[in-house]
Design a protein around this motif. Structure first.
Motif, PDB file in Angstrom:
ATOM      1  N   ASN A  52       0.808  -1.216   0.000  1.00  0.00           N
ATOM      2  CA  ASN A  52       0.000   0.000   0.000  1.00  0.00           C
ATOM      3  C   ASN A  52       0.844   1.271   0.000  1.00  0.00           C
ATOM      4  OD1 ASN A  52      -2.825  -0.227  -0.217  1.00  0.00           O
ATOM      5  ND2 ASN A  52      -2.891  -1.262   1.745  1.00  0.00           N
ATOM      6  N   ILE A  53       2.137   1.164   0.293  1.00  0.00           N
ATOM      7  CA  ILE A  53       2.984   2.367   0.296  1.00  0.00           C
ATOM      8  C   ILE A  53       3.979   2.344  -0.866  1.00  0.00           C
ATOM      9  CG2 ILE A  53       2.744   2.766   2.771  1.00  0.00           C
ATOM     10  CD1 ILE A  53       5.616   1.644   3.040  1.00  0.00           C
ATOM     11  N   CYS A  54       3.654   1.586  -1.886  1.00  0.00           N
ATOM     12  CA  CYS A  54       4.516   1.485  -3.070  1.00  0.00           C
ATOM     13  C   CYS A  54       3.884   2.234  -4.236  1.00  0.00           C
ATOM     14  CB  CYS A  54       4.712   0.022  -3.439  1.00  0.00           C
ATOM     15  SG  CYS A  54       5.602  -0.922  -2.178  1.00  0.00           S
ATOM     16  N   ALA A  55       4.691   2.422  -5.289  1.00  0.00           N
ATOM     17  CA  ALA A  55       4.187   3.095  -6.486  1.00  0.00           C
ATOM     18  C   ALA A  55       4.980   2.663  -7.709  1.00  0.00           C
ATOM     19  CB  ALA A  55       4.286   4.611  -6.322  1.00  0.00           C
ATOM     20  N   TYR A  65      10.860   5.266 -22.480  1.00  0.00           N
ATOM     21  CA  TYR A  65      10.223   5.210 -21.171  1.00  0.00           C
ATOM     22  C   TYR A  65      10.899   4.147 -20.311  1.00  0.00           C
ATOM     23  CZ  TYR A  65       6.312   7.958 -22.994  1.00  0.00           C
ATOM     24  OH  TYR A  65       5.536   8.935 -23.537  1.00  0.00           O
ATOM     25  N   TYR A  66      11.050   4.488 -19.031  1.00  0.00           N
ATOM     26  CA  TYR A  66      11.549   3.554 -18.031  1.00  0.00           C
ATOM     27  C   TYR A  66      10.609   3.613 -16.840  1.00  0.00           C
ATOM     28  CZ  TYR A  66      15.774   2.982 -20.728  1.00  0.00           C
ATOM     29  OH  TYR A  66      16.652   2.680 -21.727  1.00  0.00           O
ATOM     30  N   TYR A  67      10.505   2.493 -16.147  1.00  0.00           N
ATOM     31  CA  TYR A  67       9.538   2.351 -15.067  1.00  0.00           C
ATOM     32  C   TYR A  67      10.252   1.972 -13.783  1.00  0.00           C
ATOM     33  CZ  TYR A  67       6.618   2.315 -19.160  1.00  0.00           C
ATOM     34  OH  TYR A  67       6.033   2.656 -20.338  1.00  0.00           O
ATOM     35  N   GLU A  68       9.900   2.683 -12.712  1.00  0.00           N
ATOM     36  CA  GLU A  68      10.497   2.404 -11.400  1.00  0.00           C
ATOM     37  C   GLU A  68       9.432   1.899 -10.448  1.00  0.00           C
ATOM     38  OE1 GLU A  68      12.753   5.632  -9.757  1.00  0.00           O
ATOM     39  OE2 GLU A  68      13.758   6.034 -11.665  1.00  0.00           O
ATOM     40  N   TRP A  69       9.778   0.835  -9.749  1.00  0.00           N
ATOM     41  CA  TRP A  69       8.952   0.310  -8.661  1.00  0.00           C
ATOM     42  C   TRP A  69       9.521   0.905  -7.388  1.00  0.00           C
ATOM     43  CZ3 TRP A  69       4.621  -1.517  -7.026  1.00  0.00           C
ATOM     44  CH2 TRP A  69       4.527  -2.239  -5.852  1.00  0.00           C
ATOM     45  N   ILE A  70       8.769   1.783  -6.755  1.00  0.00           N
ATOM     46  CA  ILE A  70       9.242   2.467  -5.562  1.00  0.00           C
ATOM     47  C   ILE A  70       8.573   1.856  -4.340  1.00  0.00           C
ATOM     48  CG2 ILE A  70       9.354   4.676  -4.345  1.00  0.00           C
ATOM     49  CD1 ILE A  70       9.323   6.014  -7.130  1.00  0.00           C
ATOM     50  N   ASN A  71       9.402   1.337  -3.445  1.00  0.00           N
ATOM     51  CA  ASN A  71       8.939   0.776  -2.183  1.00  0.00           C
ATOM     52  C   ASN A  71       9.529   1.650  -1.086  1.00  0.00           C
ATOM     53  OD1 ASN A  71       8.650  -0.616   0.219  1.00  0.00           O
ATOM     54  ND2 ASN A  71       8.970  -2.606  -0.709  1.00  0.00           N
ATOM     55  N   LEU A  72       8.681   2.404  -0.404  1.00  0.00           N
ATOM     56  CA  LEU A  72       9.165   3.367   0.588  1.00  0.00           C
ATOM     57  C   LEU A  72       9.845   2.719   1.787  1.00  0.00           C
ATOM     58  CD1 LEU A  72       6.232   5.944   0.538  1.00  0.00           C
ATOM     59  CD2 LEU A  72       8.429   6.052  -0.655  1.00  0.00           C
ATOM     60  N   LEU A  73       9.641   1.420   1.991  1.00  0.00           N
ATOM     61  CA  LEU A  73      10.289   0.735   3.110  1.00  0.00           C
ATOM     62  C   LEU A  73      11.673   0.196   2.757  1.00  0.00           C
ATOM     63  CD1 LEU A  73       7.351  -1.311   4.678  1.00  0.00           C
ATOM     64  CD2 LEU A  73       8.359   0.828   5.487  1.00  0.00           C
ATOM     65  N   SER A  74      11.976   0.166   1.485  1.00  0.00           N
ATOM     66  CA  SER A  74      13.227  -0.422   1.037  1.00  0.00           C
ATOM     67  C   SER A  74      14.353   0.603   1.019  1.00  0.00           C
ATOM     68  CB  SER A  74      13.052  -0.998  -0.367  1.00  0.00           C
ATOM     69  OG  SER A  74      14.280  -1.484  -0.845  1.00  0.00           O
ATOM     70  N   SER A  75      15.513   0.199   1.484  1.00  0.00           N
ATOM     71  CA  SER A  75      16.677   1.072   1.420  1.00  0.00           C
ATOM     72  C   SER A  75      17.400   0.911   0.083  1.00  0.00           C
ATOM     73  CB  SER A  75      17.638   0.770   2.569  1.00  0.00           C
ATOM     74  OG  SER A  75      18.087  -0.563   2.482  1.00  0.00           O
ATOM     75  N   TYR A  76      16.966  -0.058  -0.702  1.00  0.00           N
ATOM     76  CA  TYR A  76      17.537  -0.322  -2.018  1.00  0.00           C
ATOM     77  C   TYR A  76      16.963   0.679  -3.016  1.00  0.00           C
ATOM     78  CZ  TYR A  76      18.986  -3.025  -6.094  1.00  0.00           C
ATOM     79  OH  TYR A  76      19.566  -3.427  -7.262  1.00  0.00           O
ATOM     80  N   TRP A  77      17.730   1.045  -4.022  1.00  0.00           N
ATOM     81  CA  TRP A  77      17.241   1.944  -5.065  1.00  0.00           C
ATOM     82  C   TRP A  77      15.993   1.346  -5.682  1.00  0.00           C
ATOM     83  CZ3 TRP A  77      21.121   5.009  -8.382  1.00  0.00           C
ATOM     84  CH2 TRP A  77      22.122   5.515  -7.582  1.00  0.00           C
TER      85      TRP A  77
END
Length: 120
Positions: A52-55, A65-77
């Motif tokens: 629920n806190i990802c995008a 175009y490039y797509y990023e999976w952002i996980n706010l809990l992850s310290s990884y890029w």
């Protein structure tokens, strides 16, 4: 009545100027639609899921175009994918150059508890 309209007018202007960051559905690759559908299925089965806190965010880089999976809990890029859905790595492209030169951020999907701006 005039007072009410005068009070509502600024609010309506602010709402109408709000940016819509979500990419039109026709511009989302099929592989990403499938991943988003799977993520939403997991969230429905566990409403407290950290998903629920990802995008998913789309950027433009070198006319692609490039797509990023952002996980706010992850310290990884953020995990970075190309248009075909292939995971991009330091071996497959100059990731540092990508992060310096990417532009035109557009959200494709956000979890219900995603906090804008925290990853920037």
């Amino acid at each position: 009545m005039k007072k009410i309209l005068l009070l509502l007018l600024p609010a309506l202007l602010l709402i109408s100027c709000e940016k819509n960051y979500l990419v039109p559905a026709g511009e989302v690759p099929e592989w990403l639609e499938d991943r988003i559908a799977e993520t939403e299925k997991e969230i429905r089965s566990d409403p407290n899921s950290s998903l629920n806190i990802c995008a998913w965010v789309r950027y433009t880089y070198e006319d692609d175009y490039y797509y990023e999976w952002i996980n706010l809990l992850s310290s990884y890029w953020p995990h970075l994918y190309n248009q075909k859905g292939e995971l991009m790595t330091f071996d497959s492209m100059d990731i540092d150059k990508y992060y310096d030169e990417k532009c035109c951020k557009q959200f494709i999907w956000k979890g219900a508890n995603y906090i804008d701006g925290i990853e920037d």
